[in-house]
Write a protein that holds these residues in place. Sequence first.
Motif, PDB file in Angstrom:
ATOM      1  N   ALA A 200      46.123  31.131  72.021  1.00  0.00           N
ATOM      2  CA  ALA A 200      47.574  31.297  72.059  1.00  0.00           C
ATOM      3  C   ALA A 200      48.302  30.259  71.228  1.00  0.00           C
ATOM      4  O   ALA A 200      49.431  30.482  70.798  1.00  0.00           O
ATOM      5  CB  ALA A 200      48.070  31.233  73.509  1.00  0.00           C
ATOM      6  N   LEU A 201      47.671  29.097  71.004  1.00  0.00           N
ATOM      7  CA  LEU A 201      48.291  28.048  70.205  1.00  0.00           C
ATOM      8  C   LEU A 201      47.259  27.537  69.214  1.00  0.00           C
ATOM      9  O   LEU A 201      46.456  26.664  69.514  1.00  0.00           O
ATOM     10  CB  LEU A 201      48.794  26.907  71.095  1.00  0.00           C
ATOM     11  N   THR A 202      47.276  28.124  68.034  1.00  0.00           N
ATOM     12  CA  THR A 202      46.335  27.748  66.990  1.00  0.00           C
ATOM     13  C   THR A 202      47.101  27.244  65.775  1.00  0.00           C
ATOM     14  O   THR A 202      48.241  27.652  65.540  1.00  0.00           O
ATOM     15  CB  THR A 202      45.448  28.942  66.590  1.00  0.00           C
ATOM     16  N   LEU A 203      46.492  26.363  65.028  1.00  0.00           N
ATOM     17  CA  LEU A 203      47.116  25.816  63.830  1.00  0.00           C
ATOM     18  C   LEU A 203      46.161  25.966  62.665  1.00  0.00           C
ATOM     19  O   LEU A 203      44.980  25.599  62.777  1.00  0.00           O
ATOM     20  CB  LEU A 203      47.466  24.340  64.039  1.00  0.00           C
ATOM     21  N   ASP A 204      46.643  26.503  61.562  1.00  0.00           N
ATOM     22  CA  ASP A 204      45.813  26.706  60.366  1.00  0.00           C
ATOM     23  C   ASP A 204      44.542  27.485  60.686  1.00  0.00           C
ATOM     24  O   ASP A 204      43.511  27.294  60.051  1.00  0.00           O
ATOM     25  CB  ASP A 204      45.451  25.364  59.716  1.00  0.00           C
ATOM     26  N   GLU A 205      44.617  28.346  61.719  1.00  0.00           N
ATOM     27  CA  GLU A 205      43.465  29.141  62.160  1.00  0.00           C
ATOM     28  C   GLU A 205      42.247  28.266  62.459  1.00  0.00           C
ATOM     29  O   GLU A 205      41.103  28.686  62.320  1.00  0.00           O
ATOM     30  CB  GLU A 205      43.109  30.210  61.126  1.00  0.00           C
ATOM     31  N   GLY A 206      42.519  27.024  62.875  1.00  0.00           N
ATOM     32  CA  GLY A 206      41.429  26.117  63.213  1.00  0.00           C
ATOM     33  C   GLY A 206      40.687  25.571  62.017  1.00  0.00           C
ATOM     34  O   GLY A 206      39.602  25.001  62.166  1.00  0.00           O
ATOM     35  N   ARG A 207      41.269  25.704  60.820  1.00  0.00           N
ATOM     36  CA  ARG A 207      40.584  25.304  59.594  1.00  0.00           C
ATOM     37  C   ARG A 207      41.126  23.981  59.075  1.00  0.00           C
ATOM     38  O   ARG A 207      42.329  23.787  58.981  1.00  0.00           O
ATOM     39  CB  ARG A 207      40.746  26.374  58.519  1.00  0.00           C
ATOM     40  N   LEU A 208      40.228  23.118  58.723  1.00  0.00           N
ATOM     41  CA  LEU A 208      40.571  21.821  58.168  1.00  0.00           C
ATOM     42  C   LEU A 208      40.285  21.819  56.677  1.00  0.00           C
ATOM     43  O   LEU A 208      39.178  22.146  56.250  1.00  0.00           O
ATOM     44  CB  LEU A 208      39.746  20.721  58.847  1.00  0.00           C
ATOM     45  N   LYS A 209      41.292  21.450  55.879  1.00  0.00           N
ATOM     46  CA  LYS A 209      41.091  21.292  54.447  1.00  0.00           C
ATOM     47  C   LYS A 209      40.831  19.817  54.146  1.00  0.00           C
ATOM     48  O   LYS A 209      41.633  18.950  54.528  1.00  0.00           O
ATOM     49  CB  LYS A 209      42.318  21.766  53.660  1.00  0.00           C
ATOM     50  N   VAL A 210      39.723  19.550  53.503  1.00  0.00           N
ATOM     51  CA  VAL A 210      39.403  18.203  53.047  1.00  0.00           C
ATOM     52  C   VAL A 210      39.560  18.209  51.534  1.00  0.00           C
ATOM     53  O   VAL A 210      38.839  18.920  50.832  1.00  0.00           O
ATOM     54  CB  VAL A 210      37.972  17.791  53.439  1.00  0.00           C
ATOM     55  N   ARG A 211      40.512  17.420  51.043  1.00  0.00           N
ATOM     56  CA  ARG A 211      40.820  17.421  49.617  1.00  0.00           C
ATOM     57  C   ARG A 211      40.550  16.040  49.021  1.00  0.00           C
ATOM     58  O   ARG A 211      40.947  15.023  49.593  1.00  0.00           O
ATOM     59  CB  ARG A 211      42.282  17.813  49.395  1.00  0.00           C
ATOM     60  N   LEU A 212      39.866  16.018  47.890  1.00  0.00           N
ATOM     61  CA  LEU A 212      39.608  14.781  47.163  1.00  0.00           C
ATOM     62  C   LEU A 212      40.399  14.800  45.860  1.00  0.00           C
ATOM     63  O   LEU A 212      40.314  15.767  45.096  1.00  0.00           O
ATOM     64  CB  LEU A 212      38.120  14.639  46.835  1.00  0.00           C
ATOM     65  N   ASN A 213      41.143  13.746  45.639  1.00  0.00           N
ATOM     66  CA  ASN A 213      41.893  13.592  44.398  1.00  0.00           C
ATOM     67  C   ASN A 213      41.353  12.395  43.625  1.00  0.00           C
ATOM     68  O   ASN A 213      41.302  11.281  44.174  1.00  0.00           O
ATOM     69  CB  ASN A 213      43.383  13.385  44.695  1.00  0.00           C
ATOM     70  N   PRO A 214      40.916  12.603  42.389  1.00  0.00           N
ATOM     71  CA  PRO A 214      40.354  11.481  41.618  1.00  0.00           C
ATOM     72  C   PRO A 214      41.422  10.436  41.293  1.00  0.00           C
ATOM     73  O   PRO A 214      42.622  10.740  41.271  1.00  0.00           O
ATOM     74  CB  PRO A 214      39.828  12.150  40.352  1.00  0.00           C
ATOM     75  N   SER A 215      40.989   9.205  41.048  1.00  0.00           N
ATOM     76  CA  SER A 215      41.905   8.131  40.683  1.00  0.00           C
ATOM     77  C   SER A 215      41.289   7.303  39.560  1.00  0.00           C
ATOM     78  O   SER A 215      40.074   7.368  39.316  1.00  0.00           O
ATOM     79  CB  SER A 215      42.204   7.235  41.886  1.00  0.00           C
ATOM     80  N   ARG A 216      42.105   6.529  38.890  1.00  0.00           N
ATOM     81  CA  ARG A 216      41.627   5.754  37.747  1.00  0.00           C
ATOM     82  C   ARG A 216      40.681   4.642  38.152  1.00  0.00           C
ATOM     83  O   ARG A 216      39.825   4.241  37.360  1.00  0.00           O
ATOM     84  CB  ARG A 216      42.826   5.159  37.001  1.00  0.00           C
ATOM     85  N   ASP A 217      40.841   4.111  39.367  1.00  0.00           N
ATOM     86  CA  ASP A 217      39.991   2.996  39.773  1.00  0.00           C
ATOM     87  C   ASP A 217      38.645   3.456  40.319  1.00  0.00           C
ATOM     88  O   ASP A 217      37.852   2.642  40.792  1.00  0.00           O
ATOM     89  CB  ASP A 217      40.704   2.118  40.803  1.00  0.00           C
ATOM     90  N   GLY A 218      38.379   4.779  40.275  1.00  0.00           N
ATOM     91  CA  GLY A 218      37.089   5.280  40.725  1.00  0.00           C
ATOM     92  C   GLY A 218      36.970   5.435  42.232  1.00  0.00           C
ATOM     93  O   GLY A 218      35.898   5.770  42.732  1.00  0.00           O
ATOM     94  N   ARG A 219      38.056   5.227  42.961  1.00  0.00           N
ATOM     95  CA  ARG A 219      38.041   5.382  44.414  1.00  0.00           C
ATOM     96  C   ARG A 219      38.952   6.551  44.784  1.00  0.00           C
ATOM     97  O   ARG A 219      40.161   6.391  44.963  1.00  0.00           O
ATOM     98  CB  ARG A 219      38.510   4.104  45.095  1.00  0.00           C
ATOM     99  N   PRO A 220      38.404   7.747  44.854  1.00  0.00           N
ATOM    100  CA  PRO A 220      39.219   8.946  45.084  1.00  0.00           C
ATOM    101  C   PRO A 220      39.979   8.873  46.409  1.00  0.00           C
ATOM    102  O   PRO A 220      39.530   8.276  47.392  1.00  0.00           O
ATOM    103  CB  PRO A 220      38.185  10.075  45.104  1.00  0.00           C
TER     104      PRO A 220
END
Length: 507
Positions: A200-220
Motif C-alpha cells: 500500500a505504501l511503496t516508493l520507486d517500486e522498491g527499486r534502488l538506483k546506484v549511480r556512479l559519476n566519474p571525477s577528475r581526482d579518480g574518486r567517483p
Amino acid sequence: MWWDDRNCARASTWPGRRRGLRLGAGLVLGAGLPWAFASTRPAPGAPALARPSVGESLLRGCGLPGANVGAYARALDSDTPLVSLNPEKPFQLASTTKLVTAMAALDLLGPHFRWRTMAFTRGTLLRGRLLGDLWIVGGGNAYLRTQDLQVWMAEWRKLGLREIIGDIVLDRFAFQLTEHDHENTPVPAADRPHHMWPDALTLDEGRLKVRLNPSRDGRPEVQLEPPLAGVRIEPSRLGGSGCTAWAQWSDTPRDAEPLIRVQGSLGPRCGSREWVLAPLPHAEFTTRAIAGLWRQSGGQLHGRVIDKSHPDRRSLIPEGADGEPQLPFATHISPPLPQLLREINKTSDNLAARNLMLALSRGFPHRPATLPAAQARMREWLTKQGLGPGDIEIENGSGLSRAEKAKPRAFVDLLAKAWHARQAAALIDSLPVAGVDGTLEHRMTRGAATGQAHLKTGTLLDTRALAGYVKARSGKVYAVTALVNHPEAARATPSLDAFIEWLARAN
C-alpha cells in the motif's frame, strides 16, 4: 526461474522479410499471395473443410505441437472467426493478463480513478514544529517516486512543517495481504526488481538506483536514489582509469548496517554508470528512504521512521481527538487511470498491475483491499461481460501466476466487447504498438502490422502470448489472441509475429 516481458530478449526481424515471410511449406506472406495456404483436400464424400488456420501454419513453422497453441481472431463486425485453433482450451496468459485487469479497472473504477497518499499531523503544529507524529497513509500508488516525495515534502515545508518532535509513521492500512496471497508468484530478489510484491505504501517500486559519476581526482561520486538512511557504501576498491565499475548489494548480519559495495574502476573519461537493485523488503526500503528524503529536504526528525503494517482501526482516515475523521495535512495524487494504464501496459509493469487489481476490492480505499475480495469482484465483472466459468481466470492481475488462464475464444469475446465500451480509446492507447513503442518497439518493425497492431505481449519461460487489436489493410479491425504454452515457447515468437503480419494483410 520466472520471466516476464521485460527480461526476455526482444524478437528481431527474421530473414526473408523483404522477399516475403515463410512459415513451413504452407504459408507465404508478402510475396503477393496473402492467403496462400497448403492444399488440404477433404476425403471423398466428406463436407468441405475450412481453409487451414494460420495457427496451424504457425505451428509448422515453429515446430511445436498443435495442442500447445491457441489462436482466435475475428473481425469486430463479424461473429465468424477468421482463425480458430484450440479456441476452448485454457492457456496461460502471462502478461496479457494485464489487458483484462485494465478492462475491468476502466469499467469498475472509471477513467478518473487516482491513487492517493495522505499525510496526517497527529499533534499540534506550532511555529514549524509538530508536537507529535506525522502519519503517511499509503493508498496503493505503485508509481510514487523519489521525485514525487521531494516535491511533496517541499509542499509540507510551505505549509509550515519543518521539525517533527515525534515519529514519522508509515501506515499501510489500504492493503491487507497475507503470505498465501503471494504463493503463486516469484519471490522478490535484489537482481529481479520486477518481482516485487504489492504494497500500500511503496516508493520507486522498491527499486534502488546506484549511480556512479566519474571525477577528475579518480574518486567517483556514488549516489543513491532514493537516499537510504543507515545504508553504508563501501567504495574502497574503486580506483584506476578503466571503465569496469560495478555495484552490488552485500549480505550483512541482521543487526549490521546494510552495505553496498562498489568495485572496479571508473576513470575521469568514463561516462556515468547506473545499476537498479531491489535489495530490501518494501517496509524497510520505504522506511529508510523516507528518513533519508526528509533529512535531504532540510527537515528535522527527533524520533524515528516507524512502519505500521497493521493499523488498529477500521477506516482509511484516522480519527482526530474528537473522534471524528481527521482532515489530511497534505495529499499526493497520482495521474488518472488512463495514464496509469499506459505505464502498466506499455512497459508490462507487474507491481502496478497487481496494485491496480487490489484496487478493484469493493469499498477500496476506505475499506482495506484484500486479494480474495479483488478476485471476487473480477469474477463478478467477467460474468457480467457474458463469460462463463473457466473462460478467463485471473488471480493477481499481472500474469506472473500460472493460474491466470483464458480460452482464446473467450479472450477475443472480451476484447470485442471492450472495443465498443465508453473507455475503449483509453484501453487501446495503453497498448504497445507494433514496431513503434513499448514491448513491441523492436518487433514487426517493417510490414503491414507496423503501427497498425495494438497488442499486449506476454512472456514466461514456457509462455509466449499476444492479445489486442489489428487493423488490416482492408480497413477491418480484428480482435485477436494467440497463446503458446510449451517449454520451448520462445521458438514461437517469429511465428506469432508472422501471424499478426498476415492478419494485417487480411481482407
